[in-house]
Motif scaffolding. Structure first.
Motif, short mmCIF file in Angstrom:
data_model
loop_
_atom_site.label_atom_id
_atom_site.label_comp_id
_atom_site.label_asym_id
_atom_site.label_seq_id
_atom_site.Cartn_x
_atom_site.Cartn_y
_atom_site.Cartn_z
N ARG A 22 -5.89 6.30 5.20
CA ARG A 22 -6.73 5.26 5.78
C ARG A 22 -6.70 5.35 7.31
O ARG A 22 -7.72 5.19 7.98
CB ARG A 22 -6.28 3.88 5.33
CG ARG A 22 -7.05 2.74 5.97
CD ARG A 22 -6.62 1.39 5.47
NE ARG A 22 -6.96 1.20 4.07
CZ ARG A 22 -6.79 0.05 3.42
NH1 ARG A 22 -6.28 -0.99 4.04
NH2 ARG A 22 -7.13 -0.05 2.16
N LEU A 23 -5.52 5.64 7.86
CA LEU A 23 -5.41 5.78 9.31
C LEU A 23 -6.23 6.96 9.81
O LEU A 23 -6.95 6.86 10.82
CB LEU A 23 -3.94 5.92 9.71
CG LEU A 23 -3.64 6.16 11.19
CD1 LEU A 23 -4.27 5.07 12.05
CD2 LEU A 23 -2.13 6.22 11.43
N ASP A 31 3.39 5.61 11.71
CA ASP A 31 2.41 6.43 11.00
C ASP A 31 1.79 7.47 11.91
O ASP A 31 1.52 8.61 11.48
CB ASP A 31 1.33 5.54 10.39
CG ASP A 31 1.85 4.70 9.22
OD1 ASP A 31 2.93 5.01 8.72
OD2 ASP A 31 1.16 3.74 8.83
N SER A 63 -4.51 -1.06 14.23
CA SER A 63 -3.70 -1.98 13.43
C SER A 63 -4.58 -2.96 12.67
O SER A 63 -4.36 -3.23 11.49
CB SER A 63 -2.73 -2.73 14.35
OG SER A 63 -2.03 -3.72 13.64
N MET A 119 0.84 -1.19 0.00
CA MET A 119 0.00 0.00 0.00
C MET A 119 0.88 1.24 0.00
O MET A 119 1.85 1.32 0.75
CB MET A 119 -0.91 0.01 1.24
CG MET A 119 -1.91 1.15 1.27
SD MET A 119 -2.76 1.28 2.87
CE MET A 119 -3.37 -0.39 3.04
N VAL A 176 -2.04 -2.86 9.07
CA VAL A 176 -0.59 -2.67 9.19
C VAL A 176 -0.14 -3.22 10.55
O VAL A 176 -0.94 -3.42 11.46
CB VAL A 176 -0.18 -1.19 9.07
CG1 VAL A 176 -0.64 -0.62 7.74
CG2 VAL A 176 -0.74 -0.36 10.22
N ASP A 200 -1.71 6.63 0.86
CA ASP A 200 -2.96 5.90 1.04
C ASP A 200 -3.05 5.33 2.45
O ASP A 200 -4.12 5.32 3.06
CB ASP A 200 -3.06 4.76 0.01
CG ASP A 200 -3.27 5.26 -1.40
OD1 ASP A 200 -3.67 6.44 -1.55
OD2 ASP A 200 -3.05 4.49 -2.35
N ARG A 201 -1.92 4.84 2.98
CA ARG A 201 -1.91 4.26 4.31
C ARG A 201 -2.22 5.32 5.37
O ARG A 201 -3.00 5.09 6.30
CB ARG A 201 -0.55 3.63 4.57
CG ARG A 201 -0.51 2.70 5.78
CD ARG A 201 0.85 2.07 5.96
NE ARG A 201 1.89 3.03 6.31
CZ ARG A 201 2.92 3.33 5.54
NH1 ARG A 201 3.08 2.74 4.37
NH2 ARG A 201 3.82 4.23 5.94
N THR A 216 -6.63 -1.03 9.81
CA THR A 216 -5.83 -0.50 8.70
C THR A 216 -4.96 -1.55 8.04
O THR A 216 -4.40 -1.30 6.97
CB THR A 216 -4.94 0.66 9.19
OG1 THR A 216 -4.10 0.20 10.26
CG2 THR A 216 -5.81 1.83 9.68
N GLN A 229 4.53 -0.44 12.45
CA GLN A 229 4.27 0.53 11.38
C GLN A 229 3.24 1.56 11.81
O GLN A 229 3.32 2.74 11.46
CB GLN A 229 3.80 -0.19 10.12
CG GLN A 229 3.57 0.72 8.91
CD GLN A 229 4.84 1.41 8.47
OE1 GLN A 229 5.80 0.76 8.09
NE2 GLN A 229 4.87 2.73 8.53
N ARG A 288 2.33 4.91 0.76
CA ARG A 288 2.42 5.58 2.06
C ARG A 288 1.27 6.56 2.26
O ARG A 288 0.66 6.59 3.35
CB ARG A 288 3.77 6.30 2.14
CG ARG A 288 3.99 7.11 3.42
CD ARG A 288 5.41 7.63 3.45
NE ARG A 288 5.68 8.44 4.62
CZ ARG A 288 5.48 9.75 4.68
NH1 ARG A 288 5.03 10.39 3.60
NH2 ARG A 288 5.75 10.43 5.79
#
Length: 239
Positions: free
Chosen positions: A9-10, A40, A27, A1, A32, A5-6, A30, A36, A3
């Motif tokens: 999403r968070l 984030d 976690s 995914m 991850v 977008d991640r 999302t 990670q 960065r």
């Protein structure tokens, strides 16, 4: 995914879940690792996000009061919610989820009165189910090829039930209640075609890139066909 977008999403998850929300729940939601996730959270804080809490306690997102809240009229809110409702009717699961996330992000920035209006809209769209043939190929790959402008090799069964394998330049998707059409430049026919996505048996990345020709291709298509968004493709334009 990716960065970005991640991180988006968070943020969406922090807005959506009851707070404080634990790192373990974030976690899980999302997709991850905890390691990670902590990175984030630190990245979002460094970028200015007001996220209170810590590992083992839970996190709370505070929308920045310095930023003015989103403001829409009641009719504009109705229009947004109607668009989301229509997407839920005709979109695939990836698009539906993206639409719901986007709407949650908008509602989270509304003043309380308008947020309540968004939850109490009057208009809804509805259609009869099972009117569109099922799609069996990877729509995420199809959309990526349109955005990134690379060719696809497809196996296609046309309306006369003839099967061919061809390379295409995918240019855009058209959703309706009864069909999902792909506008593409067919390298086999050296012309523009609309393909019924439900009739694509397989697809894979091709060997050609048509970047940055997409805008020019669309302009040529519009000039050749005489654009009318309300008309259906002519017989010779399909498959």
């Amino acid at each position: 995914m990716a960065r970005m977008d991640r991180l988006m999403r968070l943020m969406d998850t922090l807005r959506r879940l009851p707070q404080p929300v634990t790192a373990a729940r974030l976690s899980e939601e999302t997709g991850v690792s905890l390691r990670q996730l902590y990175r984030d959270i630190a990245t979002l804080r460094a970028g200015g996000a007001l996220i209170d809490g810590a590992a083992g306690v839970g996190y709370t997102l505070t929308e920045d009061p310095v930023l003015p809240p989103q403001s829409f009229s009641r009719l504009e809110i109705e229009a947004l919610m109607l668009a989301q409702s229509g997407l839920d009717q005709i979109g695939d699961e990836t698009l539906k989820k993206a639409g719901r996330n986007a709407m949650a992000r908008i509602i989270a920035t509304l003043p309380d009165r308008q947020a309540r209006q968004a939850m109490h809209t009057v208009m809804r769209s509805w259609r009869q189910p099972d009117k569109r043939p099922p799609v069996t190929v990877d729509l995420d790959l199809l959309r990526e090829a349109c955005w990134e402008e690379f060719s696809l090799v497809i196996t296609y069964r046309d309306l006369q039930e003839r099967t061919t394998t061809r390379e295409i330049w995918p240019m855009g998707l058209s959703y309706s209640e009864t069909s999902l059409l792909l506008l593409a430049h067919c390298r086999l026919r050296q012309d523009y075609r609309h393909f019924h996505v439900s009739r694509i048996a397989s697809l894979a990345p091709g060997t050609e890139s048509f970047r940055p020709n997409r805008v020019g291709l669309l302009r040529d298509y519009i000039q050749q066909r005489g654009y009318d968004r309300n008309r259906s493709p002519r017989r010779g334009e399909v498959g």
